[in-house]
Design a protein around this motif. Structure first.
Motif, mmCIF file in Angstrom:
data_model
loop_
_atom_site.group_PDB
_atom_site.id
_atom_site.type_symbol
_atom_site.label_atom_id
_atom_site.label_comp_id
_atom_site.label_asym_id
_atom_site.label_seq_id
_atom_site.Cartn_x
_atom_site.Cartn_y
_atom_site.Cartn_z
ATOM 1 N N UNK A 318 0.833 -1.206 0.000
ATOM 2 C CA UNK A 318 0.000 0.000 0.000
ATOM 3 C C UNK A 318 0.862 1.248 0.000
ATOM 4 N N UNK A 319 2.000 1.192 0.668
ATOM 5 C CA UNK A 319 2.855 2.377 0.755
ATOM 6 C C UNK A 319 3.583 2.674 -0.558
ATOM 7 N N UNK A 320 3.522 1.738 -1.511
ATOM 8 C CA UNK A 320 4.068 2.010 -2.846
ATOM 9 C C UNK A 320 3.086 2.786 -3.711
ATOM 10 N N UNK A 321 1.828 2.845 -3.287
ATOM 11 C CA UNK A 321 0.765 3.393 -4.123
ATOM 12 C C UNK A 321 0.579 4.891 -3.914
ATOM 13 N N UNK A 322 0.220 5.565 -4.999
ATOM 14 C CA UNK A 322 -0.261 6.946 -4.941
ATOM 15 C C UNK A 322 -1.666 6.930 -5.531
ATOM 16 N N UNK A 323 -2.655 7.281 -4.718
ATOM 17 C CA UNK A 323 -4.052 7.278 -5.139
ATOM 18 C C UNK A 323 -4.350 8.600 -5.834
ATOM 19 N N UNK A 324 -4.862 8.525 -7.060
ATOM 20 C CA UNK A 324 -5.179 9.724 -7.835
ATOM 21 C C UNK A 324 -6.690 9.813 -7.996
ATOM 22 N N UNK A 326 -10.230 12.779 -8.602
ATOM 23 C CA UNK A 326 -10.654 14.114 -9.037
ATOM 24 C C UNK A 326 -11.550 14.731 -7.975
ATOM 25 N N UNK A 327 -11.223 15.956 -7.591
ATOM 26 C CA UNK A 327 -12.063 16.715 -6.679
ATOM 27 C C UNK A 327 -12.272 18.098 -7.281
ATOM 28 N N UNK A 328 -13.525 18.433 -7.558
ATOM 29 C CA UNK A 328 -13.867 19.709 -8.193
ATOM 30 C C UNK A 328 -13.119 19.902 -9.502
ATOM 31 N N UNK A 329 -12.948 18.809 -10.230
ATOM 32 C CA UNK A 329 -12.310 18.866 -11.538
ATOM 33 C C UNK A 329 -10.801 18.799 -11.525
ATOM 34 N N UNK A 330 -10.168 18.862 -10.361
ATOM 35 C CA UNK A 330 -8.708 18.857 -10.263
ATOM 36 C C UNK A 330 -8.215 17.529 -9.699
ATOM 37 N N UNK A 331 -7.023 17.132 -10.112
ATOM 38 C CA UNK A 331 -6.430 15.883 -9.627
ATOM 39 C C UNK A 331 -5.842 16.069 -8.233
ATOM 40 N N UNK A 332 -6.105 15.081 -7.384
ATOM 41 C CA UNK A 332 -5.576 15.068 -6.018
ATOM 42 C C UNK A 332 -4.791 13.780 -5.842
ATOM 43 N N UNK A 333 -3.603 13.885 -5.235
ATOM 44 C CA UNK A 333 -2.714 12.736 -5.059
ATOM 45 C C UNK A 333 -2.564 12.445 -3.569
ATOM 46 N N UNK A 334 -2.793 11.185 -3.181
ATOM 47 C CA UNK A 334 -2.715 10.819 -1.763
ATOM 48 C C UNK A 334 -1.919 9.528 -1.586
ATOM 49 N N UNK A 335 -1.274 9.424 -0.439
ATOM 50 C CA UNK A 335 -0.644 8.175 -0.004
ATOM 51 C C UNK A 335 -1.340 7.690 1.256
ATOM 52 N N UNK A 336 -1.314 6.375 1.465
ATOM 53 C CA UNK A 336 -1.876 5.789 2.679
ATOM 54 C C UNK A 336 -0.760 5.160 3.516
ATOM 55 N N UNK A 337 -1.015 5.063 4.811
ATOM 56 C CA UNK A 337 -0.140 4.337 5.728
ATOM 57 C C UNK A 337 -0.645 2.898 5.800
ATOM 58 N N UNK A 338 0.229 1.938 5.494
ATOM 59 C CA UNK A 338 -0.191 0.538 5.457
ATOM 60 C C UNK A 338 -0.711 0.050 6.803
ATOM 61 N N UNK A 339 -0.230 0.639 7.880
ATOM 62 C CA UNK A 339 -0.692 0.225 9.211
ATOM 63 C C UNK A 339 -2.189 0.419 9.378
ATOM 64 N N UNK A 340 -2.758 1.386 8.655
ATOM 65 C CA UNK A 340 -4.192 1.659 8.769
ATOM 66 C C UNK A 340 -5.037 0.577 8.107
ATOM 67 N N UNK A 341 -4.400 -0.348 7.392
ATOM 68 C CA UNK A 341 -5.152 -1.361 6.654
ATOM 69 C C UNK A 341 -4.742 -2.777 7.049
ATOM 70 N N UNK A 342 -4.104 -2.916 8.218
ATOM 71 C CA UNK A 342 -3.599 -4.231 8.636
ATOM 72 C C UNK A 342 -4.710 -5.269 8.737
#
Length: 371
Positions: A318-324, A326-342
């Motif tokens: 999960x920590x290798x991923x960047x989630x892309x 769209x919010x209000x027409x613009x791209x938003x990039x997020x990372x997650x902490x793998x611990x939150x998905x154990x």
């Protein structure tokens, strides 16, 4: 010896759907996932623009895109400037572009950090840093470090496997210093590896044979033309045969895998490689091999990969991923902490969590903004 450094973090403003990307951290492996239209391809396109800037072809690239109005976020009436700030090692590069009446761009500012060099002739239409670098390539200052790094980053795109694709045609034997973005010089590059980096060539051959069980080896025989320029074509043979087959006798997915294996196993790799949808046309087992190649390559280079493939996503954490999204027409990039998905990972793979929209990056009410 090249100074080239991978990218630590970057900010982008006003580029297509990348309206305001702030301080995005980039690691050894960066797998961009998201719905169609979320902005993954626009992120890859930004690196195409950087490549053209360092080659002195910004205006040409802009015309091919359809004009600056097609590049700035929501058009020039909405966005007056495009800017970016990139950090690599102890150095950085900042630039601001403004659309011109002619449909191109002019530089409002261009800075190499940390010295803070600012291009003196504000309003120039091509980047000054590569021009200064080429005037004095032996001066190891901030301009040298910026150019060496940015020009070293390579964006690969192996989608064209048509009959007229460069990878299937004759090409100059001497065009072999590096693998071109579309692998149009693949035969010449493999020929050089076979004669100068035999171990790497053998590794590529064995890796290809894992994905294409009937494949045995490449047949790389230069031929002289009346002009005395030697040319070469990518021929191959199958196991238990000495008959040379043409590249058109391989599937599109097989050709793409050969290109990918060569790019990821090359002995003198760029500091950063960007690949858009490498899974296109690949067999599921080849996708598994691709994931392994990317993980191994990340020990020698930085990888930025855009994908729509759940099997490929399963090859990463999960920590290798960047989630892309769209919010209000613009791209938003997020990372997650793998611990939150154990707890989730005890029952599901990373790809399944993406499919279930637990990670985000799936289609939502805003045309690609999963919540």
């Amino acid at each position: 010896m090249s100074f080239a450094q991978p990218i630590d973090r970057l900010s982008i403003s006003g580029f297509k759907s990348l309206q305001n990307v702030e301080d995005l951290e980039l690691r050894a492996i960066n797998v961009l996932i998201g719905a169609n239209g979320a902005g993954k391809s626009n992120f890859v396109s930004f690196f195409h623009m950087l490549t053209e800037m360092m080659a002195g072809r910004l205006q040409s690239w802009t015309r091919k895109q359809g004009s600056a109005n097609r590049i700035v976020s929501f058009g020039i009436k909405e966005t007056k400037r495009l800017s970016a700030h990139l950090f690599f090692g102890d150095h950085g590069y900042y630039f601001t572009l403004e659309p011109t009446i002619e449909g191109g761009f002019a530089f409002r500012m261009e800075i190499a950090e940390p010295s803070g060099y600012t291009a003196v002739n504000r309003g120039h239409i091509e980047a000054e840093i590569p021009k200064i670098y080429h005037r004095r390539p032996d001066v190891k200052d901030d301009i040298y470090c910026c150019y060496e790094s940015i020009s070293n980053w390579k964006t690969f795109h192996f989608h064209d496997t048509s009959d007229t694709a460069g990878v299937k045609r004759l090409g100059s034997l001497h065009d072999n210093d590096y693998l071109r973005p579309d692998a149009s010089n693949l035969a010449a590059f493999l020929y050089r590896l076979k004669h100068e980096h035999e171990a790497t060539y053998e590794q590529i051959r064995k890796t290809v044979s894992l994905a294409i069980p009937f494949f045995d080896d490449f047949v790389l025989k230069p031929q002289a033309l009346p002009t005395e320029e030697e040319q070469i074509r990518l021929l191959w043979r199958q196991k238990d045969s000495d008959y040379p087959f043409w590249p058109s006798q391989l599937s599109d997915g097989s050709i793409r895998f050969i290109c990918l294996a060569t790019a990821l196993l090359q002995p003198e790799p760029p500091s950063t490689i960007i690949i858009d949808e490498p899974e296109l046309g690949l067999h599921p087992y080849a996708i598994t091999l691709l994931g392994s190649l990317i993980r191994s390559a990340s020990k020698r280079m930085q990888l930025i990969v855009s994908t729509q493939s759940v099997p490929l996503v399963n090859e990463f954490s999960i920590e290798d991923l960047i989630i892309v999204e769209r919010e209000n027409g613009a791209s938003v990039f997020r990372r997650h902490d793998e611990k939150d998905f154990e707890l989730w990972l005890e029952e599901y793979t990373v790809g399944e969590l993406w499919e279930k929209n637990v990670l985000g990056g799936r289609p939502g009410p805003d045309g690609g903004a999963g919540q």
